[in-house]
Design a protein around this motif. Structure first.
Motif, PDB file in Angstrom:
ATOM      1  N   LYS A  48     -15.687  -2.641  -6.810  1.00  0.00           N
ATOM      2  CA  LYS A  48     -17.198  -2.249  -6.436  1.00  0.00           C
ATOM      3  C   LYS A  48     -18.096  -2.776  -7.938  1.00  0.00           C
ATOM      4  O   LYS A  48     -19.146  -2.772  -7.751  1.00  0.00           O
ATOM      5  CB  LYS A  48     -17.254  -0.231  -6.486  1.00  0.00           C
ATOM      6  N   GLU A  84     -21.192  -6.298   4.525  1.00  0.00           N
ATOM      7  CA  GLU A  84     -22.784  -5.896   5.057  1.00  0.00           C
ATOM      8  C   GLU A  84     -23.353  -4.575   4.727  1.00  0.00           C
ATOM      9  O   GLU A  84     -24.558  -4.394   4.498  1.00  0.00           O
ATOM     10  CB  GLU A  84     -23.851  -6.318   6.178  1.00  0.00           C
ATOM     11  N   GLY A  85     -22.554  -3.278   5.621  1.00  0.00           N
ATOM     12  CA  GLY A  85     -22.578  -2.147   5.450  1.00  0.00           C
ATOM     13  C   GLY A  85     -23.156  -1.438   4.354  1.00  0.00           C
ATOM     14  O   GLY A  85     -23.687  -0.371   3.597  1.00  0.00           O
ATOM     15  N   LYS A 131     -23.678 -14.357   1.505  1.00  0.00           N
ATOM     16  CA  LYS A 131     -23.289 -15.753   1.837  1.00  0.00           C
ATOM     17  C   LYS A 131     -22.988 -16.579   0.105  1.00  0.00           C
ATOM     18  O   LYS A 131     -22.053 -16.956   0.388  1.00  0.00           O
ATOM     19  CB  LYS A 131     -23.705 -16.368   2.670  1.00  0.00           C
ATOM     20  N   GLU A 143     -11.893  -0.731  -5.919  1.00  0.00           N
ATOM     21  CA  GLU A 143     -13.147   0.097  -6.879  1.00  0.00           C
ATOM     22  C   GLU A 143     -12.933  -0.727  -7.950  1.00  0.00           C
ATOM     23  O   GLU A 143     -14.417  -0.368  -8.546  1.00  0.00           O
ATOM     24  CB  GLU A 143     -11.615   1.110  -7.923  1.00  0.00           C
ATOM     25  N   GLU A 160      -1.326   2.527  -4.106  1.00  0.00           N
ATOM     26  CA  GLU A 160      -3.021   2.146  -2.572  1.00  0.00           C
ATOM     27  C   GLU A 160      -3.663   1.353  -3.779  1.00  0.00           C
ATOM     28  O   GLU A 160      -4.516   1.094  -4.410  1.00  0.00           O
ATOM     29  CB  GLU A 160      -3.245   4.242  -2.740  1.00  0.00           C
ATOM     30  N   ASP A 187       0.795  -1.556  -0.303  1.00  0.00           N
ATOM     31  CA  ASP A 187       0.224   0.096  -0.117  1.00  0.00           C
ATOM     32  C   ASP A 187       1.044   1.139   0.275  1.00  0.00           C
ATOM     33  O   ASP A 187       0.793   1.897   0.610  1.00  0.00           O
ATOM     34  CB  ASP A 187      -1.040  -0.207   1.062  1.00  0.00           C
ATOM     35  N   TYR A 230     -26.300  -3.950   1.335  1.00  0.00           N
ATOM     36  CA  TYR A 230     -27.892  -3.751   1.627  1.00  0.00           C
ATOM     37  C   TYR A 230     -28.170  -1.633   0.757  1.00  0.00           C
ATOM     38  O   TYR A 230     -29.074  -1.853  -0.118  1.00  0.00           O
ATOM     39  CB  TYR A 230     -28.232  -3.349   3.045  1.00  0.00           C
ATOM     40  N   PRO A 231     -27.554  -0.849   1.161  1.00  0.00           N
ATOM     41  CA  PRO A 231     -27.250   0.496   0.293  1.00  0.00           C
ATOM     42  C   PRO A 231     -27.590   0.115  -1.142  1.00  0.00           C
ATOM     43  O   PRO A 231     -28.102   0.713  -1.863  1.00  0.00           O
ATOM     44  CB  PRO A 231     -26.337   1.778   0.935  1.00  0.00           C
ATOM     45  N   GLU A 253      -4.944  -0.775  -2.264  1.00  0.00           N
ATOM     46  CA  GLU A 253      -5.819  -1.623  -1.870  1.00  0.00           C
ATOM     47  C   GLU A 253      -7.720  -0.338  -1.657  1.00  0.00           C
ATOM     48  O   GLU A 253      -8.335  -1.220  -2.624  1.00  0.00           O
ATOM     49  CB  GLU A 253      -6.237  -1.361  -0.321  1.00  0.00           C
ATOM     50  N   LYS A 254      -7.598   0.440  -2.159  1.00  0.00           N
ATOM     51  CA  LYS A 254      -7.760   1.975  -3.296  1.00  0.00           C
ATOM     52  C   LYS A 254      -8.286   1.231  -4.499  1.00  0.00           C
ATOM     53  O   LYS A 254      -9.473   0.748  -4.721  1.00  0.00           O
ATOM     54  CB  LYS A 254      -7.594   3.271  -2.725  1.00  0.00           C
ATOM     55  N   LEU A 266     -27.848  -2.382  -3.008  1.00  0.00           N
ATOM     56  CA  LEU A 266     -29.282  -3.518  -3.291  1.00  0.00           C
ATOM     57  C   LEU A 266     -30.356  -2.413  -3.507  1.00  0.00           C
ATOM     58  O   LEU A 266     -31.552  -2.271  -4.334  1.00  0.00           O
ATOM     59  CB  LEU A 266     -29.834  -4.755  -2.286  1.00  0.00           C
ATOM     60  N   ARG A 267     -30.873  -1.102  -2.386  1.00  0.00           N
ATOM     61  CA  ARG A 267     -31.467  -0.475  -2.485  1.00  0.00           C
ATOM     62  C   ARG A 267     -31.294   1.027  -4.169  1.00  0.00           C
ATOM     63  O   ARG A 267     -32.222   0.896  -4.461  1.00  0.00           O
ATOM     64  CB  ARG A 267     -31.395   0.354  -0.999  1.00  0.00           C
ATOM     65  N   ARG A 268     -30.030   0.939  -4.051  1.00  0.00           N
ATOM     66  CA  ARG A 268     -29.748   1.807  -4.721  1.00  0.00           C
ATOM     67  C   ARG A 268     -30.563   1.117  -7.176  1.00  0.00           C
ATOM     68  O   ARG A 268     -30.690   1.598  -7.733  1.00  0.00           O
ATOM     69  CB  ARG A 268     -28.272   2.031  -5.519  1.00  0.00           C
TER      70      ARG A 268
END
Lengths: 356, 118
Positions: free
Chosen positions: B16, B53-54, B39, B13, B6, B2, B57-58, B8-9, B60-62
């Motif tokens: 994502k 997890e944080g 899972k 990305e 970078e 790192d 869920y957002p 990890e960054k 999925l909503r998007r």
């Protein structure tokens, strides 16, 4: 797993989800909260049951409530303007950056003014009084600027569309240090959780001793110096405030030595005792011209005594500033106590819950 | 690793965009609830595409807001959960994504071969 433990675990889930809900837009809150609840329960069951330990580990991986909620708000389709007093996690690095650079500019500006007074044509005592008042003015300017920025950023935080545009514009002008800073903050926060904090009793005792010495010096100075009635009133009030604070610190010392943790009642009492200064601040706001600034003459440093202290009245042009300062101090005292209270009643569930 | 670059960054990305595609691919076979998706992602990718997890869920909503998937509350085996299914727009987008991914990996592999990495 006992019934009590399971009940405590459910309480932890509710507490966490209530906190997430606070930052979510109303129209999606119920749905999001229910989904997160089923997730926590499903995962906890898979981990061996709904225990405080399992639930805590799950909510820890879900992240800080406000940050989790902000993930939902970013890119949301809400058009309605909202205002909540709180800056979202993604805007926080921008906020700190703006505060830092604005503060640097303000401080530099005031330093220039203070240097001008120091080398100006006034006699020394008035120059020092003016420098002292300019310093107060700088503090007021900093507090007001930070407050204004906080309110402005809270407004932007509450409105996803404006926030998106704002972040875009910020990145265009200043590059992209945001994610890196956020990562650093996240790391710092994790370390902070791990190191959660055992109060040091000795510090309270030390603080009590220092406070009582300061109170005694102020008491002696009040007897010796030619203070106005307003300043005498301030000094005696301060002596009482410091003496009580010192007594509270001694109680805190014994409490922490015995219990190993700080007491909410003691901490909040220390804040509330500052309220004793409010009547003086209110009266000082009316009779501002009677405020005096004690200045140390050169002979004080050669031979420390009260003769080496001279009392200067506030220069006339600084009286409005002093009035503003008294009001600001009252606000700070009240906000400080409210924050201390909220810190205890509205924080994220902490590691200690597991120990219980 | 790192350092200035970078890594990890960069990895984050890269992942994502891939995770969005993989979620659509998973839902293309059957409807699933959030935890099940997380899972499955973890299991099938041997942890490479595991998602916090944080973030899941957002996300999925998007996807739901973009009309690529749809979430509905259902009671299955006595448990109420929000199940997601892919919508026709989602299928179309997934097809495009898969096509692009295939040509992307081919191209990258050719470059890697030239660079002596494969």
């Amino acid at each position: 797993m006992t019934y009590e433990e399971e009940r405590e675990a459910y309480r932890l889930i509710d507490e966490y989800l209530d906190e997430v809900r606070r930052y979510l837009p109303d129209d999606i809150a119920d749905d999001v909260i229910e989904e997160l609840r089923t997730h926590i329960i499903d995962k906890a069951n898979e981990m061996g049951g709904i225990t405080v330990k399992n639930v805590y580990s799950i909510i820890k991986s879900l992240g800080e409530p406000r940050k989790l909620a902000s993930e939902y708000v970013i890119g949301g389709e809400r058009k309605k303007l909202r205002f909540e007093l709180g800056i979202s996690e993604d805007l926080y690095p921008i906020f700190t950056k703006i505060v830092f650079w604005t503060s640097v500019l303000i401080i530099l500006g005031y330093i220039v003014r203070m240097v001008q007074y120091a080398f100006g044509s006034y006699n020394t005592e008035i120059s020092i009084a003016k420098i002292a008042m300019t310093f107060s003015e700088m503090i007021v300017a900093l507090v007001l600027t930070v407050t204004f920025l906080y309110i402005a950023m809270s407004f932007i935080s509450s409105n996803p569309d404006i926030k998106r545009e704002f972040i875009k514009a910020f990145k265009e002008f200043f590059g992209e240090p945001i994610e890196r800073e956020e990562k650093r903050r996240e790391k710092a926060r994790k370390i902070k959780i791990k190191e959660e904090k055992r109060p040091i009793a000795g510090l309270y005792l030390l603080s009590a001793v220092i406070t009582i010495i300061v109170a005694y010096v102020i008491y002696l100075s009040t007897l010796e110096l030619n203070y106005t009635w307003l300043m005498k009133f301030l000094c005696y009030t301060l002596v009482i405030e410091l003496a009580i604070s010192s007594a509270i610190n001694i109680i805190a010392y014994f409490y922490i030595s015995y219990k190993g943790e700080s007491s909410f009642l003691i901490e909040i009492s220390k804040k509330l005792i500052q309220f004793i200064l409010i009547p003086w601040l209110l009266i000082a706001n009316i009779f501002t011209e009677d405020i005096q600034i004690p200045l140390f003459k050169e002979e004080f440093f050669d031979n420390p005594s009260f003769e080496g202290i001279v009392l200067i009245k506030i220069p006339a042009e600084y009286i409005p500033l002093a009035k503003l300062l008294t009001i600001l101090l009252i606000v700070v005292l009240i906000v400080d106590s409210i924050i201390a209270y909220l810190k205890y009643v509205r924080t994220m569930p902490k590691e200690k819950t597991i120990e219980e | 690793m790192d350092g200035i670059f970078e890594f990890e960054k960069w990895k984050k990305e890269m992942k994502k965009g891939l995770v969005e595609m993989c979620i659509l691919a998973l839902l293309n076979s059957k409807e699933m609830y959030g935890y099940e998706i997380s899972k499955e992602l973890e299991r099938l990718s041997n942890g490479v595409l595991s998602i916090e997890e944080g973030t899941l869920y957002p996300l999925l909503r998007r996807l739901e807001m973009k009309k690529l998937i749809k979430g509905e509350w259902k009671i299955i085996e006595g448990k109420a959960r929000k199940y997601y299914r892919i919508l026709s727009l989602g299928r179309e987008v997934l097809k495009d994504m898969a096509k692009f991914w295939s040509s992307l990996t081919d191209s990258v592999n050719r470059i890697f071969e030239r660079g002596g990495l494969l």
